[in-house]
Write a protein that holds these residues in place. Structure first.
Motif, PDB file in Angstrom:
ATOM      1  N   LEU A 266      61.893  44.669  56.152  1.00  0.00           N
ATOM      2  CA  LEU A 266      61.059  43.983  57.138  1.00  0.00           C
ATOM      3  C   LEU A 266      61.757  42.780  57.766  1.00  0.00           C
ATOM      4  N   GLY A 267      62.980  42.515  57.357  1.00  0.00           N
ATOM      5  CA  GLY A 267      63.755  41.455  57.992  1.00  0.00           C
ATOM      6  C   GLY A 267      63.749  40.120  57.285  1.00  0.00           C
ATOM      7  N   PHE A 268      63.188  40.048  56.083  1.00  0.00           N
ATOM      8  CA  PHE A 268      63.252  38.806  55.309  1.00  0.00           C
ATOM      9  C   PHE A 268      64.680  38.596  54.800  1.00  0.00           C
ATOM     10  N   LYS A 269      65.016  37.333  54.545  1.00  0.00           N
ATOM     11  CA  LYS A 269      66.349  36.970  54.073  1.00  0.00           C
ATOM     12  C   LYS A 269      66.241  36.188  52.760  1.00  0.00           C
ATOM     13  N   ASP A 270      67.368  36.013  52.118  1.00  0.00           N
ATOM     14  CA  ASP A 270      67.451  35.197  50.897  1.00  0.00           C
ATOM     15  C   ASP A 270      66.362  35.580  49.890  1.00  0.00           C
ATOM     16  N   ILE A 271      66.209  36.859  49.664  1.00  0.00           N
ATOM     17  CA  ILE A 271      65.146  37.356  48.788  1.00  0.00           C
ATOM     18  C   ILE A 271      65.566  37.172  47.331  1.00  0.00           C
ATOM     19  N   ALA A 272      64.655  36.634  46.524  1.00  0.00           N
ATOM     20  CA  ALA A 272      64.972  36.411  45.114  1.00  0.00           C
ATOM     21  C   ALA A 272      63.755  36.710  44.249  1.00  0.00           C
ATOM     22  N   ILE A 273      63.994  37.389  43.133  1.00  0.00           N
ATOM     23  CA  ILE A 273      62.964  37.567  42.111  1.00  0.00           C
ATOM     24  C   ILE A 273      63.115  36.389  41.156  1.00  0.00           C
ATOM     25  N   VAL A 274      62.163  35.474  41.179  1.00  0.00           N
ATOM     26  CA  VAL A 274      62.344  34.218  40.447  1.00  0.00           C
ATOM     27  C   VAL A 274      61.528  34.158  39.159  1.00  0.00           C
ATOM     28  N   ASP A 275      60.600  35.110  38.978  1.00  0.00           N
ATOM     29  CA  ASP A 275      59.823  35.105  37.738  1.00  0.00           C
ATOM     30  C   ASP A 275      59.272  36.502  37.488  1.00  0.00           C
ATOM     31  N   HIS A 276      59.196  36.872  36.207  1.00  0.00           N
ATOM     32  CA  HIS A 276      58.691  38.188  35.786  1.00  0.00           C
ATOM     33  C   HIS A 276      57.946  37.916  34.494  1.00  0.00           C
ATOM     34  N   ASN A 277      56.611  38.131  34.480  1.00  0.00           N
ATOM     35  CA  ASN A 277      55.818  37.616  33.383  1.00  0.00           C
ATOM     36  C   ASN A 277      54.648  38.549  33.070  1.00  0.00           C
ATOM     37  N   THR A 278      54.438  38.862  31.785  1.00  0.00           N
ATOM     38  CA  THR A 278      53.278  39.640  31.382  1.00  0.00           C
ATOM     39  C   THR A 278      52.077  38.723  31.242  1.00  0.00           C
ATOM     40  N   THR A 279      50.980  39.077  31.891  1.00  0.00           N
ATOM     41  CA  THR A 279      49.778  38.251  31.837  1.00  0.00           C
ATOM     42  C   THR A 279      49.217  38.245  30.414  1.00  0.00           C
ATOM     43  N   SER A 280      48.945  37.054  29.898  1.00  0.00           N
ATOM     44  CA  SER A 280      48.474  36.931  28.521  1.00  0.00           C
ATOM     45  C   SER A 280      46.958  36.736  28.476  1.00  0.00           C
ATOM     46  N   LEU A 281      46.400  36.975  27.298  1.00  0.00           N
ATOM     47  CA  LEU A 281      44.961  36.784  27.105  1.00  0.00           C
ATOM     48  C   LEU A 281      44.586  35.309  27.108  1.00  0.00           C
ATOM     49  N   GLU A 282      45.559  34.439  26.992  1.00  0.00           N
ATOM     50  CA  GLU A 282      45.282  33.009  27.076  1.00  0.00           C
ATOM     51  C   GLU A 282      45.250  32.534  28.522  1.00  0.00           C
ATOM     52  N   GLU A 283      45.951  33.249  29.403  1.00  0.00           N
ATOM     53  CA  GLU A 283      46.010  32.840  30.817  1.00  0.00           C
ATOM     54  C   GLU A 283      44.805  33.348  31.602  1.00  0.00           C
ATOM     55  N   GLN A 284      44.289  34.514  31.271  1.00  0.00           N
ATOM     56  CA  GLN A 284      43.127  35.080  31.954  1.00  0.00           C
ATOM     57  C   GLN A 284      42.116  35.484  30.890  1.00  0.00           C
ATOM     58  N   ARG A 285      40.943  34.793  30.902  1.00  0.00           N
ATOM     59  CA  ARG A 285      39.973  35.065  29.848  1.00  0.00           C
ATOM     60  C   ARG A 285      38.580  34.654  30.279  1.00  0.00           C
ATOM     61  N   ARG A 286      37.604  35.133  29.529  1.00  0.00           N
ATOM     62  CA  ARG A 286      36.198  34.793  29.759  1.00  0.00           C
ATOM     63  C   ARG A 286      35.944  33.348  29.316  1.00  0.00           C
ATOM     64  N   THR A 287      35.137  32.620  30.085  1.00  0.00           N
ATOM     65  CA  THR A 287      34.770  31.245  29.737  1.00  0.00           C
ATOM     66  C   THR A 287      33.294  31.031  30.072  1.00  0.00           C
ATOM     67  N   ASP A 288      32.812  29.824  29.788  1.00  0.00           N
ATOM     68  CA  ASP A 288      31.427  29.489  30.139  1.00  0.00           C
ATOM     69  C   ASP A 288      31.222  29.444  31.647  1.00  0.00           C
ATOM     70  N   TRP A 289      32.334  29.385  32.403  1.00  0.00           N
ATOM     71  CA  TRP A 289      32.246  29.306  33.860  1.00  0.00           C
ATOM     72  C   TRP A 289      32.601  30.647  34.509  1.00  0.00           C
ATOM     73  N   MET A 290      32.921  31.640  33.700  1.00  0.00           N
ATOM     74  CA  MET A 290      33.155  33.003  34.176  1.00  0.00           C
ATOM     75  C   MET A 290      32.768  33.913  33.020  1.00  0.00           C
ATOM     76  N   THR A 291      31.503  34.290  32.973  1.00  0.00           N
ATOM     77  CA  THR A 291      30.957  34.951  31.798  1.00  0.00           C
ATOM     78  C   THR A 291      31.034  36.472  31.860  1.00  0.00           C
ATOM     79  N   GLY A 292      31.596  37.005  32.951  1.00  0.00           N
ATOM     80  CA  GLY A 292      31.736  38.456  33.057  1.00  0.00           C
ATOM     81  C   GLY A 292      32.959  38.962  32.315  1.00  0.00           C
ATOM     82  N   GLU A 293      33.283  40.219  32.544  1.00  0.00           N
ATOM     83  CA  GLU A 293      34.449  40.807  31.891  1.00  0.00           C
ATOM     84  C   GLU A 293      35.737  40.174  32.402  1.00  0.00           C
ATOM     85  N   SER A 294      36.713  40.055  31.498  1.00  0.00           N
ATOM     86  CA  SER A 294      38.019  39.517  31.862  1.00  0.00           C
ATOM     87  C   SER A 294      39.104  40.372  31.213  1.00  0.00           C
ATOM     88  N   LEU A 295      40.323  39.845  31.168  1.00  0.00           N
ATOM     89  CA  LEU A 295      41.476  40.665  30.802  1.00  0.00           C
ATOM     90  C   LEU A 295      41.301  41.404  29.477  1.00  0.00           C
TER      91      LEU A 295
END
Length: 323
Positions: A266-295
């Motif tokens: 598409l014509g982008f330049k200086d392309i870099a993969i700067v991070d590669h990370n598996t989403t953890s259960l500590e980063e995405q989870r159910r809380t009192d402010w999001m009581t539905g289903e989560s990771l």
């Protein structure tokens, strides 16, 4: 009706003023066709206590005011009202001692992204799919002159406005949110940096979406792209079945290397993969402010390396590129 007048005035004195031609009528249409809950959410915001403060901290927890500036009844009122704006997905926030523990630890994502972005000092920055606007405040913390968020989610707009209304006035005028999708934006080529985090895999036409992002960035400007990817080489792309991690609206999942090829084509330049990370259960989870289903509900109970559908658990990558 939501008053966007100050946000539109800010556009007049910005490099993006041609956006007004299409945006103003879109916002009129938005106000004339409110979401079923929009008026109720507006009443929630109108009932929040009006506490003037000059105290704020745009850190990992975006903090407005201190506990000493609000009474116990004020905090109870803030809690009860803002819980009516659930689910709170992106954060966290602290409002006069009321801690909003959001589903996502969005500060973790920012910590992964920040070392790889251009210096934002004095810059015009756009966040595409900004959610509640958490990252807009972090972009201001990093020195941006003005930050602009777009997201068609009406609830996200209400959450953003609730936070902004509590901010000191000088910061209220630096952050803007419009409830529109990128497909409704003109080719501006005016933003120094454009962020898109957690959006690409929801698009049926990912290449068209990447081209739309490109059309908003000024020459020499930077794209910061964060998305779910799969393992593989430059040719690896997965199209999941009806659901992926219980999400119905997931389309193309390329490998990070394949995504790099897309950007190059598409014509982008200086392309870099700067991070590669598996989403953890500590980063995405159910809380009192999001009581539905989560990771935890989206992964195989016996093998958390897999989704409930049998796919590999979500991996997220961050790529940067330049126009």
């Amino acid at each position: 009706m939501i008053d966007f007048s100050n946000d539109l005035k800010a556009l007049i004195d910005s490099p993006h003023k041609q956006w007004l031609d299409t945006l103003a009528p879109q916002l009129t249409t938005f106000n004339n066709n409110p979401h079923g809950n929009l008026k109720r959410w507006q009443r929630v915001i109108e009932q929040l206590p009006n506490i003037q403060t000059e105290n704020y901290q745009l850190g990992d927890t975006v903090t407005v005011g201190s506990p000493e500036e609000a009474s116990d009844s004020d905090r109870a009122r803030i809690t009860g009202l803002l819980q009516q704006l659930q689910p709170w997905r992106k954060g966290p926030f602290d409002l006069f001692g009321v801690f909003i523990d959001t589903e996502w630890r969005s500060d973790w994502k920012w910590q992964r992204v920040k070392p790889h972005i251009d210096d934002l000092t004095g810059k015009q920055v756009l966040d595409v799919g900004c959610g509640s606007g958490y990252h807009l405040w972090r972009m201001l913390e990093a020195g941006a002159k003005r930050v602009w968020g777009i997201d068609p989610g009406e609830l996200f707009l209400m959450q953003f406005q609730a936070i902004r209304n509590m901010m000191p006035a000088r910061y209220q005028s630096k952050a803007h949110f419009f409830p529109v999708g990128i497909e409704h934006m003109p080719e501006l080529k005016s933003f120094d940096t454009v962020f898109s985090m957690g959006v690409l895999y929801h698009r049926r036409s990912p290449l068209a979406f990447l081209q739309e992002l490109k059309s908003l960035i000024k020459p020499g400007g930077q794209l910061v792209l964060e998305t779910i990817v799969v393992e593989g080489d430059e040719t690896t792309v997965m199209l999941p079945g009806e659901r992926y991690a219980q999400m119905r609206n997931v389309w193309f999942l390329p490998s990070a290397k394949a995504l790099s090829v897309w950007l190059e084509r598409l014509g982008f330049k200086d392309i870099a993969i700067v991070d590669h990370n598996t989403t953890s259960l500590e980063e995405q989870r159910r809380t009192d402010w999001m009581t539905g289903e989560s990771l935890a509900d989206f992964l195989d109970a016996k093998n958390p390396d897999l989704t409930v559908e049998g796919y590999k658990a979500p991996i997220r990558a961050v790529l940067t590129a330049r126009v």
